[in-house]
Structures are given as C-alpha cells and as structure tokens.
Design a protein around this motif. Structure first.
Motif, PDB file in Angstrom:
ATOM      1  N   TYR A   1      -5.431  -4.741  -0.418  1.00 46.36           N
ATOM      2  CA  TYR A   1      -4.429  -4.098   0.442  1.00 46.36           C
ATOM      3  C   TYR A   1      -3.520  -3.188  -0.382  1.00 46.36           C
ATOM      4  N   TYR A   2      -3.541  -3.317  -1.689  1.00 42.19           N
ATOM      5  CA  TYR A   2      -2.831  -2.366  -2.546  1.00 42.19           C
ATOM      6  C   TYR A   2      -3.552  -1.022  -2.542  1.00 42.19           C
ATOM      7  N   THR A   3      -4.805  -1.013  -3.001  1.00 38.85           N
ATOM      8  CA  THR A   3      -5.519   0.253  -3.168  1.00 38.85           C
ATOM      9  C   THR A   3      -5.953   0.848  -1.842  1.00 38.85           C
TER      10      THR A   3
ATOM     11  N   GLY B   1       0.807  -1.214   0.000  1.00 44.60           N
ATOM     12  CA  GLY B   1       0.000   0.000   0.000  1.00 44.60           C
ATOM     13  C   GLY B   1       0.839   1.262   0.000  1.00 44.60           C
ATOM     14  N   ILE B   2       1.832   1.331   0.870  1.00 49.48           N
ATOM     15  CA  ILE B   2       2.705   2.515   0.899  1.00 49.48           C
ATOM     16  C   ILE B   2       3.455   2.644  -0.422  1.00 49.48           C
ATOM     17  N   THR B   3       3.912   1.514  -0.955  1.00 47.07           N
ATOM     18  CA  THR B   3       4.591   1.547  -2.253  1.00 47.07           C
ATOM     19  C   THR B   3       3.652   2.050  -3.342  1.00 47.07           C
ATOM     20  N   SER B   4       2.382   1.610  -3.298  1.00 46.04           N
ATOM     21  CA  SER B   4       1.395   2.060  -4.284  1.00 46.04           C
ATOM     22  C   SER B   4       1.097   3.544  -4.135  1.00 46.04           C
ATOM     23  N   TYR B   5       1.228   4.070  -2.938  1.00 50.89           N
ATOM     24  CA  TYR B   5       1.032   5.502  -2.728  1.00 50.89           C
ATOM     25  C   TYR B   5       2.162   6.304  -3.358  1.00 50.89           C
TER      26      TYR B   5
ATOM     27  N   ALA C   1      -1.963   5.021   3.436  1.00 50.07           N
ATOM     28  CA  ALA C   1      -0.682   5.736   3.379  1.00 50.07           C
ATOM     29  C   ALA C   1      -0.896   7.221   3.130  1.00 50.07           C
ATOM     30  N   LEU C   2      -1.824   7.557   2.229  1.00 50.59           N
ATOM     31  CA  LEU C   2      -2.155   8.954   1.973  1.00 50.59           C
ATOM     32  C   LEU C   2      -2.643   9.632   3.247  1.00 50.59           C
ATOM     33  N   ALA C   3      -3.587   8.983   3.933  1.00 50.95           N
ATOM     34  CA  ALA C   3      -4.136   9.563   5.163  1.00 50.95           C
ATOM     35  C   ALA C   3      -3.060   9.687   6.235  1.00 50.95           C
ATOM     36  N   LEU C   4      -2.179   8.716   6.334  1.00 49.07           N
ATOM     37  CA  LEU C   4      -1.108   8.767   7.333  1.00 49.07           C
ATOM     38  C   LEU C   4      -0.127   9.894   6.999  1.00 49.07           C
ATOM     39  N   ASP C   5       0.210  10.046   5.726  1.00 50.53           N
ATOM     40  CA  ASP C   5       1.118  11.105   5.319  1.00 50.53           C
ATOM     41  C   ASP C   5       0.540  12.472   5.685  1.00 50.53           C
ATOM     42  N   LEU C   6      -0.720  12.707   5.322  1.00 45.20           N
ATOM     43  CA  LEU C   6      -1.330  14.009   5.588  1.00 45.20           C
ATOM     44  C   LEU C   6      -1.544  14.232   7.083  1.00 45.20           C
ATOM     45  N   THR C   7      -1.808  13.163   7.826  1.00 44.48           N
ATOM     46  CA  THR C   7      -1.963  13.279   9.278  1.00 44.48           C
ATOM     47  C   THR C   7      -0.645  13.640   9.944  1.00 44.48           C
TER      48      THR C   7
END
Length: 599
Positions: free
Chosen positions: A382-384, A314-318, A390-396
């Motif tokens: 678990y990819y998408t 997931g993080i890699t896909s982000y 990962a997006l939400a964690l990054d912005l958080t």
C-alpha cells in the motif's frame, strides 16, 4: 496528574527503570496496561514481554500485583496513592522500540510507560534522569515533549497533555550531535546519534526548503511549535517513524552529506535520506492529525483495521520524493528515476494482480508486516501501489479541472475538514472530497484504482506531460530500475542475497526461469556451469550464455546438494524507467513537477 520517572538503570544490561504514581486509583483496583503496538507500525509487537520485574506499593506498604492478561496488571483496591516500579529490557535497535547501551539510550513511550487504565486523559509529567557514572557526564536528551525544567537538551522534567500524547514523543539520550534551523518561523532540531562525519550545515540547509514546502502546502501556521529530526546513524540502517512534532529515523552513515561532497550534487544515498525525512515530515499532517476514523482514538490493545492506509502512506510516499523536485533539491530527471524505481517494485511482482490496494491496507497486520519469501508473488504494497494511485489521482484532478485543481487541493481540504477538527476520515471519505475538488464524478477512477487489480493508465497520464514510460527486462539481479539498461540479459527471475556458500535466493518470482526449473526461495546457488557462484558474480556467469540456452546450476536446499537445468532468457519487461520526451516537458508537465507550495 500522573507522574512518571525513567532512568537508565544499567546501560550495560540494557535496563531502564520506570516508576509511576497514581494519586487517586480506581475504587475497584487500579489496572495498568502497556500497548501491544505503536501507531505508524501496524503489527502486534507485545511490548509487555520486555518487562522483567514489576512491583507496587501504597503508603510504604507492598501491594500484591496480579497479571490479568498478556499486557495488563492490577493491584487490589486501596486508598492511594499507588506507586508502580518496574524494569524494561531495551535491546531493540529500531525506530519502533527501545534501546539502551553504554553509547546511547532511546525509547518510545509505548515500550516503557504503563497506562493507568481509567486515567488516560489526565495530564502526565515525566522525569527523565541521567544514568549514574562519570562516563555518562556528556549525555544529553532530545525529545519533543514540553519541557518543564532544565535547559535545552538537558535531563529534566517534561509534560504531556494525556497518555496518548506521552507515548507520541520518543526520547533519545546520549552524546549526540545537533544543529538547528528555522522553517516558517518554527525551530527545527537535527539530532544525529552514532559515528558520522556529516556536513551538518548542508543537512540543515537542505531540510529547510522541504519543511517550508510542506508547511506552506497545508497552510501556515504549522501545527507544531517545534520539530525534531532524530537520526540513529549505523552502518546500513534505514527506516523512520512519524510522531506529532518529531520523527525517529535510522540511516547508513554513507547516506548523510559529507563535508567532502560536491555541494552542487546530491548522491543517491543522500537523496534517499532526504526523501525519508520528507516522508516522515509530511506525516505531521497526513496520519498524525488527518487520521482514519478507525484510529480516532487509537485502540493499542489489538489490531485496528482500515482500508485507508493506501491514502495515509501512499499519498505520503508520493509527496516525499516529489517535494525534492519541487524545491529544486533534485532535478526532474532524478525524480523520474525514483518514480521508475517505485513502478519497478510494484510491477516486478505478481502480487499486484492478486491483491487490491485497499485489501493490502486492511491486511497490513497479517500480511504486509509479516512478509515471507512469497510476498512479491502474493501481495502488493500500500506504500508503493498507493503512491502510484496518488500520482494517477493528482494527474487526473489536474486534467479534469484544466490544471486549476490538484491533489494539493484535496490534501488541503482533508486538512480543513478532518485534520483541524480532529474528526476521523470515514472509510469511504476520500472519494467525496476528491469529487468536490474535481467538480465531477470520479467513481470509475476509484473503482479501478482501489477495488480492482487492473494496472493504472499511467503511461497516458504521463505522456500528456511530456514524460515517457518505458519498460525493459532486468539488466541484472541487483537492477532496481529507474534508468535505461541492457536488454536481453539472461536472468533467473530471482532476488538473491550473499551467503557464505554462494548466492541465496531470497525471492523466486512467478514466471521466472528459476521457479520453472524447480529452484525455490532459500536455495543457495553454489555453481553455474561448474563455476563457483556468489551473489556478486552471478550476473557475470550468466552473461556467458545466450537467451534460450540451458544452464546447469548446483544449489544446496537445506543440506542437500541438487542439480537444476535452467533455460535462461531475459526476464519479463517489468523494469521501468521514465524519460523526458524530446520536446521537453509540456506546460502540464512543468505545472506538475515544478508546482509551488501554497504561499
């Protein structure tokens, strides 16, 4: 040292011949095994089923060889050396298997190299030989294995530190095209097999900033001294698999840059290919070296479950598509289009309400990699979904640290604590490091994101950065989202594919008009209101009706013709697209989308 030799024995029959020699066999009788799966693809594939002949000898005397389970053979005790020779049928045209014909050869070590049990830690040497015959005189070899003999791209002898390393370096052979570029001082090879008319100079020029971005984010020097992008070009292929210093890729030839392309534009297909390259390259750190503890070491004889695939895939896909925007290869709006497509894939199915992303990770072996027609209604990827986490964690992380820290810092910390030490990441190991980066408790975030089926608060997180998340119904059966579209289009709530008879239902979504009327996956729609239906004209036929009207459909289920009364209407508003707000990206938005790698 364990010695191997492999050669294309009969390309026309798709047979490799492999031999190996064990100088000091185990006293109880040397056993040999072949992996049941390949790292990066979490499904039991039973590669041993492709061995069609095997024999053993020692000092010129034939040894009996017994098969003791589906993937293991054993010879009786002897003084040694033990020599094993066998043939492997190679007709799996994928990045996971082995393939051989008169145009090229390819193999992963998991498919062809038996492991001498008890000696897996010994160094290995392998002689890769050319097929016999004048028509193969122009064949070359590409592999990330350490070369011991021969010039670049020539057949010869190679070395690996141990069996685990041996099987993590795929080999491509044939009359392929190639080019080179450097990224942060590391030589990178681009290998293209198959017919194509690619602008190789542009491909290298565009891959270089992607590679440098990832290297600099984790910190120089890069963990490899060379790297290979090995792509098999086909009519409509797509896929990739990561390795220590290379990646195996498949793509459609139309997805590669053409010499006739506008040099200032990136076509959608080429954008997808660059994203695929970015994804597999990011894996050089995230999963090849930063690994779940469950994969340290790999047990390739059986399933190995972990809840952490959301982080590694997931993080890699982000980061794969985000890096295209951060390097300037695509615009911010182009990236947001891709993000909208990811949101659409997650939200269009009801599976996100039934399976958490950690459950999806754990069940990869039996559910994600064995999907059926009901998968969108029952599971989440678990990819998408992982990329949205990962997006939400990054912005958080950016919010709680006033933009001083981000997911980039978490990845660097994972690299420092686990990737560089070789220690595996514990099942609950991501959250403590994220909290260390954040400087605060993130229990509520991780509980919602990983262990519940609640939707993430992405609309609020994106709005703070000047990005608006919009929802609409699908504008047609081929609508993948990401862009604005017409509202109120009659829709059956299905995914269809072409069939000689008409439009075949691949997926019938829950709460869709088709499922409510009794249509099912596998049904072939042949007529709408007595007019012939195909996958290509289905949307146009339905466009003649107003939302709420009842339409008569004829469809075959198996060999039985059936009639269905379907009340058509716009589908659920599960198609996403993102737009930049009228005032433009906020400073937070610019910091996120235009972030530079760690210099």
């Amino acid at each position: 040292m364990i010695e191997y030799r492999i050669r294309p024995l009969r390309p026309e029959a798709h047979l490799f011949e492999v031999s190996l020699t064990v100088a000091n066999p185990t006293p109880e009788g040397q056993a040999f095994s072949l992996p049941a799966w390949i790292p990066g693809s979490y499904m039991i594939r039973d590669f041993a089923r492709h061995l069609v002949h095997i024999e053993a000898d020692s000092h010129g005397q034939t040894l009996p060889i017994a098969k003791i389970d589906k993937q293991t053979w054993q010879v009786p005790p002897c003084e040694g050396p033990v020599h094993i020779q066998y043939q492997v049928y190679a007709w799996d045209l994928s990045v996971r298997g082995a393939h051989l014909d008169t145009t090229h050869g390819y193999f992963n070590g998991t498919c062809v190299f038996l492991a001498p049990m008890g000696h897996e830690d010994l160094p290995c040497e392998v002689e890769v030989e050319a097929p016999d015959g004048r028509r193969f005189e122009d064949w070359r070899v590409a592999t990330g294995l350490q070369r011991l003999s021969g010039s670049d791209l020539a057949f010869g002898r190679f070395r690996a530190d141990n069996y685990d390393a041996l099987i993590d370096h795929p080999v491509e052979m044939g009359p392929f095209d190639y080019a080179q570029f450097e990224a942060c001082g590391v030589p990178h090879w681009v290998i293209l097999s198959g017919r194509h008319h690619t602008d190789m100079a542009r491909l290298c020029r565009d891959l270089k900033p992607i590679c440098e971005h990832h290297i600099r984010m984790f910190g120089q020097p890069a963990p490899m001294d060379r790297y290979m992008f090995m792509t098999l070009v086909t009519g409509n292929g797509y896929g990739g698999l990561e390795h220590r210093n290379s990646t195996s890729l498949m793509c459609a030839r139309d997805d590669l840059p053409k010499r006739t392309d506008d040099p200032l534009k990136v076509r959608d297909g080429y954008r997808n290919y660059l994203g695929l390259c970015s994804h597999e390259y990011f894996h050089t750190w995230n999963v090849k070296r930063i690994k779940p503890a469950a994969f340290t070491p790999f047990d390739l004889s059986q399933e190995v479950h972990t809840e952490l695939l959301w982080a590694f895939e997931g993080i890699t896909s982000y980061y794969d598509d985000l890096s295209l925007a951060r390097t300037g290869l695509i615009s911010s709006q182009s990236y947001l289009e891709l993000l909208g497509q990811t949101l659409t894939r997650v939200y269009r199915g009801q599976g996100r309400h039934k399976q958490t992303v950690t459950e999806s990770s754990f069940d990869a072996w039996t559910r994600f990699y064995k999907q059926d027609e009901n998968a969108p209604n029952a599971i989440v990827s678990y990819y998408t979904k992982g990329s949205l986490v990962a997006l939400a964690l990054d912005l958080t992380l950016r919010n709680v640290t006033d933009e001083k820290q981000s997911l980039d810092d978490l990845m660097r910390l994972l690299w420092e604590r686990y990737g560089q030490t070789g220690e595996g990441v514990p099942e609950q190991g991501i959250q403590p490091l994220a909290e260390e980066v954040a400087g605060c408790d993130l229990s509520a975030f991780f509980e919602q994101a990983l262990y519940s089926t609640e939707d993430l608060p992405l609309d609020e997180l994106l709005a703070e950065r000047g990005v608006e998340l919009n929802w609409r119904s699908a504008a047609g059966h081929a609508d993948n989202g990401g862009k604005p579209g017409k509202e109120g289009i009659p829709h059956l709530g299905v995914r269809v594919t072409a069939d000689p008879l008409g439009a075949k239902i691949a997926v019938a979504f829950e709460q869709g008009a088709a499922m409510s009327a009794g249509l099912s996956a596998g049904d072939v729609i042949i007529a709408v209101d007595s007019l012939q239906a195909t996958a290509a004209n289905l949307d146009n036929l339905l466009a003649s009706f107003l939302p709420g009207e009842t339409v008569e459909l004829h469809a075959f289920r198996r060999d039985e013709l059936m009639t269905f009364k379907v009340k058509v209407g716009p589908g659920e508003p599960s198609t996403a697209y993102l737009t930049i707000a009228k005032g433009g990206l906020t400073e937070k938005g610019k910091a996120w989308l235009h972030a530079k790698s760690n210099e």
